[in-house]
Enzyme design. Sequence first.
Site, PDB file in Angstrom:
ATOM      1  N   ARG A 231       0.862  -1.175   0.000  1.00 36.76           N
ATOM      2  CA  ARG A 231       0.000   0.000   0.000  1.00 36.76           C
ATOM      3  C   ARG A 231       0.901   1.228   0.000  1.00 36.76           C
ATOM      4  O   ARG A 231       1.949   1.228   0.663  1.00 36.76           O
ATOM      5  CB  ARG A 231      -0.895   0.052   1.250  1.00 36.76           C
ATOM      6  CG  ARG A 231      -2.068  -0.883   1.239  1.00 36.76           C
ATOM      7  CD  ARG A 231      -3.168  -0.402   0.271  1.00 36.76           C
ATOM      8  NE  ARG A 231      -4.293  -1.318   0.234  1.00 36.76           N
ATOM      9  CZ  ARG A 231      -4.424  -2.325  -0.648  1.00 36.76           C
ATOM     10  NH1 ARG A 231      -3.501  -2.558  -1.549  1.00 36.76           N
ATOM     11  NH2 ARG A 231      -5.497  -3.088  -0.632  1.00 36.76           N
ATOM     12  N   GLU A 260      -3.937   7.591  -4.580  1.00 36.35           N
ATOM     13  CA  GLU A 260      -4.315   6.975  -5.856  1.00 36.35           C
ATOM     14  C   GLU A 260      -5.703   7.437  -6.282  1.00 36.35           C
ATOM     15  O   GLU A 260      -6.572   7.588  -5.424  1.00 36.35           O
ATOM     16  CB  GLU A 260      -4.313   5.448  -5.712  1.00 36.35           C
ATOM     17  CG  GLU A 260      -2.937   4.901  -5.392  1.00 36.35           C
ATOM     18  CD  GLU A 260      -2.947   3.386  -5.199  1.00 36.35           C
ATOM     19  OE1 GLU A 260      -3.996   2.746  -5.409  1.00 36.35           O
ATOM     20  OE2 GLU A 260      -1.901   2.852  -4.847  1.00 36.35           O
ATOM     21  N   HIS A 278      -1.293   0.529  -9.767  1.00 40.39           N
ATOM     22  CA  HIS A 278      -2.014  -0.370  -8.837  1.00 40.39           C
ATOM     23  C   HIS A 278      -2.769  -1.438  -9.641  1.00 40.39           C
ATOM     24  O   HIS A 278      -3.993  -1.524  -9.581  1.00 40.39           O
ATOM     25  CB  HIS A 278      -2.962   0.407  -7.915  1.00 40.39           C
ATOM     26  CG  HIS A 278      -3.353  -0.413  -6.701  1.00 40.39           C
ATOM     27  ND1 HIS A 278      -3.770   0.136  -5.519  1.00 40.39           N
ATOM     28  CD2 HIS A 278      -3.369  -1.752  -6.488  1.00 40.39           C
ATOM     29  CE1 HIS A 278      -4.030  -0.812  -4.644  1.00 40.39           C
ATOM     30  NE2 HIS A 278      -3.802  -1.985  -5.221  1.00 40.39           N
TER      31      HIS A 278
HETATM   32  P1  NAP Z   1      -1.405 -11.740   4.587  1.00 40.88           P
HETATM   33  O1  NAP Z   1      -1.331 -13.163   4.185  1.00 40.88           O
HETATM   34  O2  NAP Z   1      -2.322 -11.360   5.696  1.00 40.88           O
HETATM   35  O3  NAP Z   1       0.073 -11.254   4.903  1.00 40.88           O
HETATM   36  C1  NAP Z   1       0.370 -10.053   5.505  1.00 40.88           C
HETATM   37  C2  NAP Z   1       1.741 -10.167   6.155  1.00 40.88           C
HETATM   38  O4  NAP Z   1       2.103  -8.898   6.715  1.00 40.88           O
HETATM   39  C3  NAP Z   1       1.804 -11.180   7.276  1.00 40.88           C
HETATM   40  O5  NAP Z   1       3.022 -11.864   7.199  1.00 40.88           O
HETATM   41  C4  NAP Z   1       1.783 -10.316   8.525  1.00 40.88           C
HETATM   42  O6  NAP Z   1       2.532 -10.864   9.588  1.00 40.88           O
HETATM   43  C5  NAP Z   1       2.503  -9.092   8.062  1.00 40.88           C
HETATM   44  N1  NAP Z   1       2.133  -7.946   8.889  1.00 40.88           N
HETATM   45  C6  NAP Z   1       0.944  -7.634   9.420  1.00 40.88           C
HETATM   46  N2  NAP Z   1       1.008  -6.501  10.128  1.00 40.88           N
HETATM   47  C7  NAP Z   1       2.302  -6.105  10.066  1.00 40.88           C
HETATM   48  C8  NAP Z   1       3.008  -5.025  10.609  1.00 40.88           C
HETATM   49  N3  NAP Z   1       2.385  -4.124  11.392  1.00 40.88           N
HETATM   50  N4  NAP Z   1       4.321  -4.904  10.324  1.00 40.88           N
HETATM   51  C9  NAP Z   1       4.940  -5.815   9.534  1.00 40.88           C
HETATM   52  N5  NAP Z   1       4.309  -6.887   9.012  1.00 40.88           N
HETATM   53  C10 NAP Z   1       3.007  -7.027   9.259  1.00 40.88           C
HETATM   54  O7  NAP Z   1      -1.863 -10.835   3.357  1.00 40.88           O
HETATM   55  P2  NAP Z   1      -1.499 -11.026   1.812  1.00 40.88           P
HETATM   56  O8  NAP Z   1      -2.602 -11.734   1.124  1.00 40.88           O
HETATM   57  O9  NAP Z   1      -0.122 -11.528   1.699  1.00 40.88           O
HETATM   58  O10 NAP Z   1      -1.589  -9.492   1.358  1.00 40.88           O
HETATM   59  C11 NAP Z   1      -0.686  -8.544   1.922  1.00 40.88           C
HETATM   60  C12 NAP Z   1      -1.054  -7.149   1.493  1.00 40.88           C
HETATM   61  O11 NAP Z   1      -0.754  -6.961   0.125  1.00 40.88           O
HETATM   62  C13 NAP Z   1      -2.521  -6.771   1.600  1.00 40.88           C
HETATM   63  O12 NAP Z   1      -2.901  -6.419   2.917  1.00 40.88           O
HETATM   64  C14 NAP Z   1      -2.651  -5.631   0.635  1.00 40.88           C
HETATM   65  O13 NAP Z   1      -2.430  -4.400   1.287  1.00 40.88           O
HETATM   66  C15 NAP Z   1      -1.528  -5.876  -0.359  1.00 40.88           C
HETATM   67  N6  NAP Z   1      -2.064  -6.237  -1.679  1.00 40.88           N
HETATM   68  C16 NAP Z   1      -1.788  -5.431  -2.739  1.00 40.88           C
HETATM   69  C17 NAP Z   1      -2.285  -5.754  -3.982  1.00 40.88           C
HETATM   70  C18 NAP Z   1      -1.985  -4.883  -5.183  1.00 40.88           C
HETATM   71  O14 NAP Z   1      -2.764  -4.887  -6.128  1.00 40.88           O
HETATM   72  N7  NAP Z   1      -0.879  -4.170  -5.192  1.00 40.88           N
HETATM   73  C19 NAP Z   1      -3.097  -6.870  -4.163  1.00 40.88           C
HETATM   74  C20 NAP Z   1      -3.340  -7.678  -3.058  1.00 40.88           C
HETATM   75  C21 NAP Z   1      -2.821  -7.351  -1.817  1.00 40.88           C
HETATM   76  P3  NAP Z   1       1.869 -11.842  10.684  1.00 40.88           P
HETATM   77  O15 NAP Z   1       1.661 -13.121   9.957  1.00 40.88           O
HETATM   78  O16 NAP Z   1       2.892 -11.930  11.741  1.00 40.88           O
HETATM   79  O17 NAP Z   1       0.594 -11.201  11.115  1.00 40.88           O
END
Ligand code: NAP
Length: 312
Positions: A231, A260, A278
């Site tokens: 993000r 954005e 994005h």
């Molecule tokens: P996820 O499986 O929930 O993974 C998120 C990771 O971030 C987990 O390892 C979590 O650690 C860690 N985390 C949470 N809070 C944190 C903090 N305060 N500091 C550091 N690390 C932290 O989610 P995902 O499916 O991989 O998606 C991750 C993110 O990618 C989404 O939330 C979204 O913002 C972004 N995204 C972007 C796009 C795009 O189009 N660019 C598309 C999809 C997603 P823990 O396991 O220890 O909680």
Amino acid sequence: MIRSVLAITDIRPAYTALLAGRYDLHRFDLIKDAEAFLNETGDKITAVVTSARFGLSVELMDRLPNLEVITSFGVGHDLIDLEACRARGIRVSTTPDILTDDVADTAIMLMHAALRNLVKGDDWARSGKWSANGPMALTRSVRGKKLGIVGLGRIGQAIASRAEPSGLEIGYFGRNPKPVDYQFFDDLVELARWADILMLSCPGGAATQGIINADVLSALGADGFVINIARGSVVDEPALIDALQNNVIAGAGLDVFYNEPHMDRAFAALDNVVLYPHHASGTVETRDAMAQLVVDNLNAWDERAELITPVA
Ligand code: NAP
């Protein structure tokens, strides 16, 4: 059982049509007088369809007293107040997993594009600079670099599994160590000091607001790159622009921005950054699968008061 559905946006035309065929669907983005609509219909809305991009404001949620469920298109839920939802017993679903591969592929694409100067190379060939000036400047090899992943979740792990065969060493930062062989850092500045490439794949929201700040960027150093598919809010954007302008870091590959779609125009003037609007999950295949999962979640709630992929 669902009564009226309020769609904050169109998820995909064919899937919005599916919703309209089954439910009394109102498109909030097409309503001219929102105030009159909410006064007349707000109490009939029991379900909201939205997206990670639009979320649902607490102000609008407060105007929907009988809201039971929010089904969101996308995985980020930083624009939905989950605590406020829990306090009202409103359930929330997202569309995880099915977009992981495309987002991880985009992260790897941006990493290669940034280090190998893909956009500049395209221009070099296309514009005639190649024939006029000869070869373009050398670029950086990905193999042998250290990749520091911020947030080793579903997407972060998919990025790591793609990066390993390309010869990158993996380290990561997160709230907790994971049962993986990669090096864990409990300090972001330490991860940046260790890494050649900082890969951002954590959630947005208050807990991660601006965590990639000037200290982290200067620890990453003049040969370092930032790749962000998480993000825009995760990065202190003025600090990143300053670091790119003044060669505090070598470059960046960015899919996400603070404001954005009105990206800070300073990025457009920089030739050491690769920009993507994005669009990490923006393939026909994945967007169709995401839209289908939104529909399936809504139907599951309608039929049996369950969600397939709940986050609250
Ligand atoms: P996820 O499986 O929930 O993974 C998120 C990771 O971030 C987990 O390892 C979590 O650690 C860690 N985390 C949470 N809070 C944190 C903090 N305060 N500091 C550091 N690390 C932290 O989610 P995902 O499916 O991989 O998606 C991750 C993110 O990618 C989404 O939330 C979204 O913002 C972004 N995204 C972007 C796009 C795009 O189009 N660019 C598309 C999809 C997603 P823990 O396991 O220890 O909680």
